[in-house]
Design an enzyme around this catalytic site. Structure first.
Site, PDB file in Angstrom:
ATOM      1  N   CYS A  51      34.198 -25.076  66.526  1.00  0.00           N
ATOM      2  CA  CYS A  51      34.774 -24.049  65.945  1.00  0.00           C
ATOM      3  C   CYS A  51      35.585 -24.292  64.433  1.00  0.00           C
ATOM      4  O   CYS A  51      35.852 -23.438  63.951  1.00  0.00           O
ATOM      5  CB  CYS A  51      35.920 -23.715  66.717  1.00  0.00           C
ATOM      6  SG  CYS A  51      35.176 -22.843  68.469  1.00  0.00           S
ATOM      7  N   HIS A 103      35.898 -13.871  67.327  1.00  0.00           N
ATOM      8  CA  HIS A 103      35.550 -15.077  66.979  1.00  0.00           C
ATOM      9  C   HIS A 103      33.941 -15.725  66.825  1.00  0.00           C
ATOM     10  O   HIS A 103      33.584 -16.122  67.690  1.00  0.00           O
ATOM     11  CB  HIS A 103      36.367 -16.118  68.270  1.00  0.00           C
ATOM     12  CG  HIS A 103      36.235 -17.344  67.879  1.00  0.00           C
ATOM     13  ND1 HIS A 103      35.853 -18.170  66.804  1.00  0.00           N
ATOM     14  CD2 HIS A 103      36.524 -18.596  68.787  1.00  0.00           C
ATOM     15  CE1 HIS A 103      35.895 -19.545  66.928  1.00  0.00           C
ATOM     16  NE2 HIS A 103      36.289 -19.818  68.394  1.00  0.00           N
TER      17      HIS A 103
END
Length: 365
Positions: free
Chosen positions: A83, A319
């Site tokens: 991420c 996200h």
């Protein structure tokens, strides 16, 4: 030492997995962003560095640059720090400029969860250490830092309110490059009753101590974001007005069972290294993968909510893994231009495997 500055920053709308962007491959999401960022400077872009997490593999930096119509001389590179990948790409470009390797890079990240060929996530850690699924890992953070469901829901409501206010004020529009006919984030197609949704959402864990729910967690998404990073004198000579100047960064590793807490040591080490306090940082952007993650970071570092994710974040917008870190920097790029008295800002994100990345910028006045 040469100084790296950010002179342009753009992103796509963020779509839900199997939503508005479901037919676009990762390179097709990145290409419109790269094309707009490179407009007028195609001949001086020395590399495209893109972060990506869920595939399809290969060199997405090169593929996306070619899809965008950049010169064949622009090579392209893909990086993966899970991420943190999009933020890592920008960090890498800044250090390349500092070291004199080049004077102009496009860096960011992209994710097409909808078209990913992988049915399961990658392994983050050996089983003997612990390799929890992200929901379990989020619950680990909530339990470790004693963060109740009520506090998570309260923060989620705050973030949701901020995101909608930002959208309704038109502030997200200046960040966005249209994809096909899409010019706004899918989250804003319909307003949801978040209070009711949070109230009825049940914790994922079956025991009596569960706190993390679908409502106080982010979605899984598609999108891309990138910035133009230039050597400062080069930027000025070309008539650009630098907005953010790279100061420093830190990467930290923690136990893989608590990845949401990884920004804490990364930010703490970054501040200590630069002899700064939290009070000296005007804005923090920390990726909102889970509400408990943001609360833990704010709690342990004493960050007031008034300076943290002030335009909302991933709890509403979503996200898109590899793009999220570069979305944070894009948000800061546009926000600092609205506020005169800002000096320092930090973008930070935590990743699977227990890795935190934090980057410190100063506003160029």
């Amino acid at each position: 030492m040469k100084r790296a500055v950010i002179v342009r920053a753009k992103r796509t709308p963020i779509g839900k997995r199997n939503g508005i962007l479901k037919h676009f491959q990762a390179h097709e999401l990145a290409a419109p962003v790269l094309s707009q960022l490179a407009e007028g400077i195609e001949g001086i872009v020395e590399d495209v560095i893109l972060g990506n997490v869920t595939g399809p593999g290969g060199n997405l930096g090169r593929l996306s640059a070619l899809e965008a119509g950049l010169p064949l001389s622009v090579p392209g590179l893909m990086v993966d720090r899970q991420c943190s990948a999009g933020l890592e790409a920008i960090r890498l470009a800044c250090y390349l400029i500092q070291g004199g390797a080049g004077a102009c890079y496009i860096a960011g990240g992209v994710e097409s969860s909808s078209t990913s060929p992988f049915l399961k996530r990658a392994r983050f850690s050996p089983d003997r250490i612990g390799d929890p699924e992200m929901l379990e890992a989020a619950e680990n953070v909530a339990q470790k830092y004693n963060i109740s469901k009520e506090r998570q829901d309260h923060y989620t409501l705050l973030s949701h309110k901020r995101s909608w206010e930002t959208f309704e004020n038109g502030y997200f529009t200046e960040e966005i490059v249209a994809i096909d006919q899409w010019m706004k984030d899918e989250a804003f197609f319909k307003k949801r009753n978040m209070q009711a949704l949070l109230s009825r959402s049940k914790p994922f864990t079956v025991n009596d101590h569960g706190t993390v729910t679908a409502a106080n967690s982010c979605g899984i998404n598609d999108g891309a974001a990138a910035v133009v990073v230039m050597e400062e004198n080069t930027a000025l000579s070309l008539g650009f007005k630098p907005v953010l100047r790279f100061v420093d960064s830190q990467v930290a590793g923690i136990h893989p069972c608590y990845p949401g807490a990884a920004p804490i040591p990364a930010i703490r080490n970054l501040l200590e290294k630069n002899q700064l306090s939290v009070e000296k940082i005007d804005l923090f952007e920390i990726n909102e993968a889970f509400a408990c993650k943001i609360i833990a970071c704010a709690q342990e570092l004493n960050i007031p909510y008034e300076r943290l994710n002030i335009r909302g974040g991933a709890l509403t917008l979503g996200h898109p893994y590899g793009a999220s870190g570069s979305i944070l920097v894009t948000r800061l790029f546009h926000e600092v231009q609205k506020q005169k008295e800002i000096k320092y800002v930090i973008a930070a994100i935590g990743s699977g495997g227990g890795i935190g990345v934090a980057v410190l910028f100063e506003k160029v006045h």
